[in-house]
Motif scaffolding. Structure first.
Motif, short mmCIF file in Angstrom:
data_model
loop_
_atom_site.label_atom_id
_atom_site.label_comp_id
_atom_site.label_asym_id
_atom_site.label_seq_id
_atom_site.Cartn_x
_atom_site.Cartn_y
_atom_site.Cartn_z
N LEU A 296 0.82 -1.21 0.00
CA LEU A 296 0.00 0.00 0.00
C LEU A 296 0.86 1.26 0.00
CD1 LEU A 296 -2.97 -0.78 2.44
CD2 LEU A 296 -3.13 -0.23 0.00
N ILE A 297 0.53 2.16 -0.91
CA ILE A 297 1.19 3.47 -0.99
C ILE A 297 0.23 4.58 -0.57
CG2 ILE A 297 2.23 5.16 -2.58
CD1 ILE A 297 3.28 2.83 -4.22
N LYS A 298 -1.03 4.39 -0.90
CA LYS A 298 -2.05 5.40 -0.60
C LYS A 298 -3.23 4.72 0.09
CE LYS A 298 -4.95 8.91 -2.86
NZ LYS A 298 -5.31 9.53 -4.18
N LEU A 299 -3.60 5.24 1.27
CA LEU A 299 -4.70 4.67 2.05
C LEU A 299 -5.58 5.79 2.59
CD1 LEU A 299 -6.10 2.23 3.39
CD2 LEU A 299 -4.52 2.51 5.32
N LYS B 67 4.97 -0.21 5.25
CA LYS B 67 6.00 0.81 5.40
C LYS B 67 6.23 1.63 4.12
CE LYS B 67 8.46 -1.67 9.04
NZ LYS B 67 9.77 -2.14 9.55
N LYS B 68 5.50 1.29 3.05
CA LYS B 68 5.64 2.03 1.80
C LYS B 68 4.64 3.18 1.68
CE LYS B 68 7.28 -2.05 -0.74
NZ LYS B 68 7.02 -2.93 -1.91
N LEU B 69 3.83 3.38 2.69
CA LEU B 69 2.79 4.40 2.64
C LEU B 69 3.39 5.78 2.38
CD1 LEU B 69 0.36 3.39 5.53
CD2 LEU B 69 -0.22 3.62 3.10
N LYS B 70 2.80 6.48 1.40
CA LYS B 70 3.20 7.85 1.10
C LYS B 70 2.06 8.84 1.31
CE LYS B 70 6.85 6.82 -2.27
NZ LYS B 70 7.35 7.10 -3.65
N ILE B 71 0.82 8.36 1.16
CA ILE B 71 -0.34 9.23 1.33
C ILE B 71 -1.32 8.53 2.27
CG2 ILE B 71 -2.25 10.39 0.15
CD1 ILE B 71 -0.59 10.34 -2.40
N LEU B 72 -1.66 9.21 3.37
CA LEU B 72 -2.52 8.62 4.39
C LEU B 72 -3.54 9.65 4.84
CD1 LEU B 72 -3.14 6.24 6.28
CD2 LEU B 72 -1.39 7.11 7.84
N ASN C 161 7.91 4.07 11.40
CA ASN C 161 7.82 3.03 10.38
C ASN C 161 7.66 3.56 8.95
OD1 ASN C 161 7.83 0.65 12.14
ND2 ASN C 161 5.84 1.36 12.85
N CYS C 162 6.89 4.62 8.78
CA CYS C 162 6.54 5.09 7.43
C CYS C 162 7.37 6.31 7.05
CB CYS C 162 5.05 5.40 7.36
SG CYS C 162 3.98 4.03 7.84
#
Length: 380
Positions: A165-168, A189-194, A214-215
């Motif tokens: 997941l990159i965007k959630l 840990k790949k999240l960029k947009i939350l 983590n992120c």
């Protein structure tokens, strides 16, 4: 692609020479089916799935992004367009309960990268999210906003099944806990947009500390109206997420200058900052932003740059209802960031509710004033 255009393509295909002539839609080569599917919008994809088994197989193989949020509003129209009893039943299930449609489709969409499940009426349940997590392991973009019925089970399943997941977007999911959100961050840990807007239980300092640790690739975070967020959480983000570019803290009434100073010192790429109704913010925070802008410019002085000066630094700032701020501090900030505008049509510095800041003007106002005084006066 319109129906007429599809018919033309089919007619051309039938005229192609060779030992075998294509005479029906279900005989079209899989490569062509995938190409056709790639040209369809999200709504027509569901309709196309009902043409024949070959189309349905192509959908399952070729679709990488899809939204099911339209189904409630367009149900009657699209059911009339269906030619397959199978897909009519599938869409009917969506009308009755989106959860059932997800349970049916998710196991088939193995190559899914993006899925939007935003709802006007919450229907999605944990078992649907678990099916998504168990089958869509390459998912990068997931929108579960307004899914009020989801519990921590959903976040735990996503943590184990959707680690790419990159965007959630889980805005408005008020039942999630900070423990589950912290757990998710340790796997995704790949999240960029939350987007955590309105996640009043999940967005706590504890969870933000975990996200900051983590992120580290995080670039955009919405914490709007998460009233439990304080300085400990925001400073942890600033120390851990140096590439942060957009942060919405609107309604986070507990934060003080400490949070903004940490962001100014540690997040040089910050472009958008929302501080609406953060009434503990004072001039000290605003001067810290302006000072670090000057410091960053000094550090890169003489280096080769290709970006326009106005394209760097803060480009959007909302300080509405921050009533403790004074004109000199805000004007200093405005002078430091040319992209912050107060002029009509370009409002990127939002100061509504701060009657004492009406004298603050962006560079455009001063330039217009200077031009007005340099224009020659003609006698008539």
């Amino acid at each position: 692609m319109k129906d007429g255009e599809l018919e033309v393509c089919f007619e051309r295909l039938m005229m192609v020479g060779g030992s075998r002539v294509v005479t029906d839609w279900n005989e079209i080569p899989m490569e062509l089916l995938l190409r056709i599917v790639s040209l369809l919008d999200d709504r027509t994809v569901i309709v196309a799935s009902g043409v024949c088994c070959g189309w349905r197989d192509a959908i399952c193989l070729g679709v990488t992004h899809i939204s099911l949020s339209w189904a409630d509003n367009q149900y009657s129209l699209y059911r009339k367009m269906m030619t397959s009893c199978y897909m009519k039943n599938e869409l009917a299930r969506c009308k009755t309960n989106m959860n059932n449609l997800v349970l049916s489709l998710a196991p088939k969409l193995k190559n899914l990268r993006g899925l939007i499940l935003r709802q006007d009426k919450p229907q999605l349940l944990d078992n649907a999210v678990e099916v998504i997590a168990n089958n869509c392991h390459d998912l990068e973009d997931l929108d579960l906003s307004k899914s009020f019925k989801l519990s921590d089970r959903s976040l735990y399943s996503l943590a184990h099944g959707c680690q790419n997941l990159i965007k959630l977007n889980i805005s408005g999911c008020s039942s999630f806990s900070d423990d589950a959100l912290a757990y998710l961050s340790s796997y995704c840990k790949k999240l960029k947009i939350l987007n955590l807007c309105g996640c009043v239980k999940a967005a706590s300092d504890k969870a933000l500390k975990a996200i900051g640790y983590n992120c580290t690739q995080l670039q955009s975070l919405n914490l709007g109206w998460c009233e439990e967020v304080g300085d400990d959480g925001v400073t942890s983000l600033a120390y851990g997420c140096h590439d942060l570019r957009a942060l919405d803290l609107c309604g986070c009434v507990l934060i003080t200058d400490e949070s903004v100073i940490a962001l100014a010192n540690n997040c040089p790429h910050l472009r958008s900052l929302g501080l609406y109704y953060c009434q503990n913010i004072t001039d000290q925070a605003i001067y810290a932003l302006a000072h670090n802008r000057a410091k960053n410019k000094h550090q890169v002085w003489g280096s080769v740059t290709t970006k326009d000066e106005e394209g760097s630094g803060l480009m959007n700032l909302n300080i509405s209802q921050c009533t403790a701020l004074t004109p000199p501090a805000v004007q200093a900030l405005c002078d430091s960031f040319p992209a912050l505008h107060t002029c009509p049509g370009r409002h990127s510095l939002i100061i509504s509710g701060c009657l004492n800041l009406t004298s603050v003007h962006c560079a455009c106002a001063f330039q217009a004033h200077r031009v007005d005084h340099t224009l020659p006066r003609h006698a008539y």
